[in-house]
Design a protein around this motif. Sequence first.
Motif, short mmCIF file in Angstrom:
data_model
loop_
_atom_site.label_atom_id
_atom_site.label_comp_id
_atom_site.label_asym_id
_atom_site.label_seq_id
_atom_site.Cartn_x
_atom_site.Cartn_y
_atom_site.Cartn_z
N UNK A 162 0.84 -1.19 0.00
CA UNK A 162 0.00 0.00 0.00
C UNK A 162 0.87 1.24 0.00
N UNK A 163 0.68 2.08 -1.01
CA UNK A 163 1.44 3.34 -1.06
C UNK A 163 0.79 4.41 -0.19
N UNK A 164 -0.44 4.18 0.27
CA UNK A 164 -1.14 5.20 1.05
C UNK A 164 -0.54 5.41 2.43
N UNK A 165 0.25 4.45 2.93
CA UNK A 165 0.83 4.60 4.26
C UNK A 165 2.15 5.38 4.22
N UNK A 166 2.72 5.60 3.04
CA UNK A 166 4.03 6.26 2.95
C UNK A 166 4.01 7.65 3.58
N UNK A 167 3.01 8.49 3.29
CA UNK A 167 3.03 9.83 3.92
C UNK A 167 2.93 9.78 5.44
N UNK A 168 2.43 8.69 6.02
CA UNK A 168 2.26 8.59 7.47
C UNK A 168 3.51 8.08 8.17
N UNK A 169 4.52 7.65 7.43
CA UNK A 169 5.74 7.13 8.04
C UNK A 169 6.60 8.27 8.59
N UNK A 170 7.53 7.90 9.46
CA UNK A 170 8.50 8.88 9.94
C UNK A 170 9.38 9.33 8.78
N UNK A 171 10.03 10.48 8.94
CA UNK A 171 10.80 11.08 7.84
C UNK A 171 11.85 10.12 7.26
N UNK A 172 12.66 9.43 8.09
CA UNK A 172 13.65 8.51 7.50
C UNK A 172 13.02 7.35 6.73
N UNK A 173 11.95 6.78 7.31
CA UNK A 173 11.29 5.68 6.62
C UNK A 173 10.59 6.15 5.35
N UNK A 174 9.99 7.35 5.41
CA UNK A 174 9.32 7.88 4.23
C UNK A 174 10.32 8.10 3.10
#
Length: 585
Positions: free
Chosen positions: A504-516
């Motif tokens: 799911x690409x929809x969770x990418x904006x919700x990740x922490x900055x390094x993980x994003x």
Amino acid sequence: MSPRSYPSESRSLLSLSADSERTYYGATDDSGNTTPTSPTYPAHSTDKVARSDLAWVLAGLWSAVFLGALDGTIVATLLSPIGSYFNESNRSSYIGTSYLLSVCCFTPLYGRLSDILGRKGAMLLALSLFGSGTLLCGVAPSMDALIAARAVAGMGGGGVMTVSSIAVTDLIPLRQRGLYQGMTNILFGLGAGLGGPLGGWMNDTFGWRSAFLFQIGFLQIPILVFSIVLVSVKVSIPLPFEIQNQSLQTKIQRIDFLGSLTLVGAVGCLLLGFSLKSTEELPWDHPIIWGLFVASGGCSILFVLVETYWAPYPVMPMRLITRRTPLAVSMSNFFASIAAFSMIYNVPLYFSAVRLNSSTDAGLHLLPHSVAISTGSVFAGWVMRRTGKLYGLTLFSCLLGVLAAVLVSCWNEKSSQFHLWADVVPQGLGMASVITTTLIAMIASVTKEDLAVATGITYLFRTTGQVLGVSLSGALLQSILTAKLRERIQGPDALEIIESIRHSTSIIPELSAPLRRAAVESYADALRVVFICQAACNFICFLCCLPIQENPLPGTHEEQEARYRTQRLSYNSRTSSPDLESPSA
């Protein structure tokens, strides 16, 4: 080359006398037995029709094409709610896959069926299967039933485009044929463009099941009835002489059942193997995957043997597919479709996963591509009508596809908005032009007796490339993405995070900055490889188009009939002596 060997396909055939026509097929030996090969048509079966009748015929044929495109994108918007309703979201992709597999397998069969049942009979069969399958979708009690119903609809959908193209070719001189193909593509694009928003509105308003039934009652039934009535009344293209007075049972005996079965097995197993690899994420060495590929190879060998030695009326004559221009056209359509559909499915993913745009914004970036497809097809038809040439236009169109893939592969965080919107345009222009010019090249390179079968072969390679373009690009993307994510994301929860990002690409904006940042860079790297492979496929398409030979494009029905007669004479002269060179030479 010997004077008696296969003549160049670029040689003008219109200058020969019509009086020189000889019997082309159905040769009689010394014992009085007739060897059946392909049908012989009436000499004037494509006399010019009245403009008003032609308009009605095209309306009946094109309304079915519009409906097929509309249905495809409507169903695409319903996949998620259907999966949630049956609590089987993991299998929702099979709804689309079953339809595409069915289309690929049954598309070439309609070429031969249109020679046996007639254009009208084949089109009515396709429309009946398509309508029945869609109706079954609306009342499907389970996910398995819905998947089966979409497969039934695909059996008809594969024939709508093929038989429509064959019938238009019967009625329109080759020099004008490309322009009419462009108009067909405009209606196809219009249907595809309207289907998404309409499907979303029907689902939000009535629910997915009501959306199917609403579509059937207010869209499909009126359009299907309109198309069926017009096809029944107005489409009156004569059958070959030897088929006209035969009983239905005798006509059915002409169908190449064994060849059709082995072809369905070869294509179906191949596409199913790649689809399962992509959707189920099975490893390449999984018994199901390699078992399907082995089965596909075995069916392919049996298919070639059947078509070469046993089938009296083969669904794919080997003498045709091994000729220079038909083979070049088939392979060019295959690679062009792989590149085009990989682009269509992965460009929106780039904007969702790398640019982190909304789904609406990601989809809008394909709008210039859709407009370019309609424009490119009409432009190609106009050029062929004006010049009577297609070779240079075909090669230029292939290079446009290469240019587009290279430009897209260079996208990065510094790319301007102009490039992000405009770089996909050459792909749309090039793809539309290539599939239009190569279809005309195929038609111009075969005799009238092979016209329907050759058209079916072209659509087979095109639809197979479309499915493989989606499946292969998805498998390649996931393989590279997984490797890149494992390099960049470490720690105790790394495996769970990686799996979430992959699905799911929809969770990418919700990740922490390094993980994003790790997710965005991994998607960017994986998509760059996919876009580079698209450029390679477009370049292979260019190479495949080089052997295509320029044939004269008749501008009137009289010229076209004269050309068909001289093609039969040319074929007889090549096959009358056993020491002649092979047509594939």
